[in-house]
Design a protein around this motif. Structure first.
Motif, mmCIF file in Angstrom:
data_model
loop_
_atom_site.group_PDB
_atom_site.id
_atom_site.type_symbol
_atom_site.label_atom_id
_atom_site.label_comp_id
_atom_site.label_asym_id
_atom_site.label_seq_id
_atom_site.Cartn_x
_atom_site.Cartn_y
_atom_site.Cartn_z
ATOM 1 N N GLY A 188 6.013 1.990 -11.890
ATOM 2 C CA GLY A 188 6.050 1.304 -10.691
ATOM 3 C C GLY A 188 4.925 0.663 -10.171
ATOM 4 N N ASP A 189 4.891 -0.031 -9.027
ATOM 5 C CA ASP A 189 3.667 -0.732 -8.422
ATOM 6 C C ASP A 189 2.755 0.298 -7.699
ATOM 7 N N PRO A 190 1.516 0.408 -8.100
ATOM 8 C CA PRO A 190 0.769 1.398 -7.563
ATOM 9 C C PRO A 190 0.405 1.155 -6.108
ATOM 10 N N THR A 191 1.017 -0.438 -5.487
ATOM 11 C CA THR A 191 0.706 -0.645 -4.209
ATOM 12 C C THR A 191 0.996 0.120 -2.962
ATOM 13 N N SER A 192 2.175 0.620 -3.315
ATOM 14 C CA SER A 192 2.864 1.354 -2.272
ATOM 15 C C SER A 192 2.236 3.111 -2.115
ATOM 16 N N LEU A 193 1.377 3.331 -3.178
ATOM 17 C CA LEU A 193 0.858 4.669 -3.143
ATOM 18 C C LEU A 193 -0.553 4.495 -2.335
ATOM 19 N N ALA A 226 1.646 -1.409 5.942
ATOM 20 C CA ALA A 226 0.665 -2.539 5.385
ATOM 21 C C ALA A 226 1.517 -4.040 5.353
ATOM 22 N N SER A 227 0.953 -5.129 5.791
ATOM 23 C CA SER A 227 1.519 -6.376 5.679
ATOM 24 C C SER A 227 1.648 -6.867 4.382
ATOM 25 N N GLN A 228 2.511 -7.909 4.121
ATOM 26 C CA GLN A 228 2.816 -8.519 2.744
ATOM 27 C C GLN A 228 1.463 -8.992 2.297
ATOM 28 N N GLU A 229 0.582 -9.754 3.313
ATOM 29 C CA GLU A 229 -0.603 -10.314 2.946
ATOM 30 C C GLU A 229 -1.607 -9.263 2.221
ATOM 31 N N MET A 230 -1.498 -7.960 2.858
ATOM 32 C CA MET A 230 -2.445 -7.053 2.458
ATOM 33 C C MET A 230 -1.832 -6.586 0.889
ATOM 34 N N ARG A 231 -0.770 -6.548 0.876
ATOM 35 C CA ARG A 231 -0.171 -5.985 -0.439
ATOM 36 C C ARG A 231 -0.415 -6.919 -1.515
ATOM 37 N N ASP A 232 -0.531 -8.312 -1.217
ATOM 38 C CA ASP A 232 -0.767 -9.415 -2.022
ATOM 39 C C ASP A 232 -2.291 -9.434 -2.587
ATOM 40 N N GLN A 233 -3.078 -9.159 -1.487
ATOM 41 C CA GLN A 233 -4.576 -8.995 -1.848
ATOM 42 C C GLN A 233 -5.000 -7.886 -2.586
ATOM 43 N N PHE A 234 -4.158 -6.629 -2.465
ATOM 44 C CA PHE A 234 -4.281 -5.688 -3.339
ATOM 45 C C PHE A 234 -3.992 -5.628 -4.806
ATOM 46 N N ARG A 235 -2.853 -6.381 -5.018
ATOM 47 C CA ARG A 235 -2.370 -6.526 -6.288
ATOM 48 C C ARG A 235 -3.097 -7.663 -6.963
ATOM 49 N N ASP A 275 -0.788 -9.121 -10.154
ATOM 50 C CA ASP A 275 0.137 -10.018 -9.789
ATOM 51 C C ASP A 275 0.347 -10.997 -10.755
ATOM 52 N N ASP A 276 -0.297 -10.744 -12.087
ATOM 53 C CA ASP A 276 0.030 -11.527 -13.071
ATOM 54 C C ASP A 276 1.053 -10.879 -14.015
ATOM 55 N N PRO A 277 1.612 -12.096 -14.779
ATOM 56 C CA PRO A 277 2.976 -11.566 -15.733
ATOM 57 C C PRO A 277 2.399 -10.207 -16.534
ATOM 58 N N LEU A 278 3.228 -9.426 -16.961
ATOM 59 C CA LEU A 278 2.775 -8.312 -17.675
ATOM 60 C C LEU A 278 2.077 -8.687 -19.075
ATOM 61 N N LEU A 279 2.623 -9.670 -19.624
ATOM 62 C CA LEU A 279 1.716 -10.241 -20.976
ATOM 63 C C LEU A 279 0.597 -10.690 -20.785
ATOM 64 N N VAL A 280 0.265 -11.206 -19.384
ATOM 65 C CA VAL A 280 -1.177 -11.898 -19.152
ATOM 66 C C VAL A 280 -1.972 -10.370 -19.036
#
Length: 304
Positions: free
Chosen positions: A31-36, A42-51, A57-62
């Motif tokens: 899963g995504d560690p952002t929620s932990l 937290a706002s979506q903007e904060m989540r996007d900044q954290f990722r 936020d990049d594809p898995l292969l990247v």
């Protein structure tokens, strides 16, 4: 010897690369560690900044390509939880696990070789039967059960020893004692079986006919030839401890590599998980290499 080391190094490197690839992709399935690490509101903007900050936020292969590139440059990334280089966090944990493993295995090897050899010498006697029963119980008993019972008896009921932590030498007694039991039982059984075969060989009978003392026959003549299978088991048990006594370290709150792995998996600290597995795999490779060298020293035929 050089050819043997080279072959082992290549095989271990390929295994390490395959292991890192497997763990990288499997760890992302948790899963995504952002929620932990961010509050529920937290706002979506904060989540996007954290990722974005941690490259999530990049594809898995990247992400995998970036990890491989950093790995080539000896960069294992930073710990999300501690905001420090992951390798530093792992090495700090190993600084606790290595002394624990070294002390425990030193006691295990010394006690198991002596008791297993004496049991083989007194085969069928009271000491042999007693040692066999104790070693079988030790090899079969689960670590978590022994640890819990030890805490209940010696910490809660008697109040002799602390339940967890590493503040004083008293904190080390229960973890070392619990880790001691299982490998001790396994190695005693192997030493006993191997020594029985060695003591019935012709060279031992010849030594006895010449009047060589029994102690010298057991611990010099027979023991060296009986050590090959024993070294294999010792190496396996030592590697298991280097891999981290996960259950014991977690129960006793011991800040070693086993507890670090559990905490990092639960908190999805991916870089620490990968760094811990890589360092552990290298330690196991070195342990196996030492076993191969010990084989060649004990049995010159293996060198050829």
């Amino acid at each position: 010897m050089t050819k043997l080391i080279g072959q082992r190094a290549i095989a271990s490197l390929l295994s390490l690369l395959a292991l890192l690839v497997l763990v990288f992709f499997l760890s992302r399935l948790t899963g995504d560690p952002t929620s932990l690490f961010l509050p529920i509101d937290a706002s979506q903007e904060m989540r996007d900044q954290f990722r974005a900050l941690h490259g999530l936020d990049d594809p898995l292969l990247v992400q995998f390509g970036r990890y491989v590139w950093d790995l080539i440059h000896f960069d294992l990334g930073d710990s999300i939880r501690k905001a420090r280089p992951a390798i530093d966090v792992v090495l700090e944990a190993y600084a606790w696990t290595l002394p624990l493993a070294l002390v425990t295995m030193s006691l295990v090897v010394a006690a198991a070789i002596v008791i297993g050899s004496l049991a083989a010498f007194h085969v069928g006697g009271f000491f042999d039967r007693f040692a066999s029963v104790v070693s079988l119980i030790g090899a079969s008993a689960p670590d978590f059960w022994i640890a819990i019972v030890a805490i209940v008896i010696f910490s809660i009921n008697l109040g002799w020893l602390p339940t967890s932590g590493v503040g004083t030498p008293w904190h080390w007694i229960l973890p070392v004692a619990v880790l001691f039991i299982r490998p001790f039982g396994l190695i005693v059984q192997v030493v006993r079986g191997s020594m029985l075969a060695a003591l019935s060989s012709l060279y031992v009978k010849t030594a006895r006919a010449k009047g060589v003392k029994e102690g010298k026959i057991i611990f010099i003549h027979a023991l060296r030839n009986a050590m090959l299978p024993v070294i294999t088991v010792i190496g396996d048990q030592a590697a298991a401890m280097l891999n981290g006594a996960v259950v014991v370290e977690t129960i006793f709150g011991f800040p070693g590599i086993g507890k670090l792995m559990i905490d990092s998996i639960l908190q999805r600290d991916f870089n620490v998980v990968l760094a811990a597995i890589m360092v552990t795999a290298i330690a196991i490779f070195l342990m196996n290499l030492l076993i191969d060298i010990a084989y060649s020293l004990l049995d010159p035929r293996i060198r050829h």
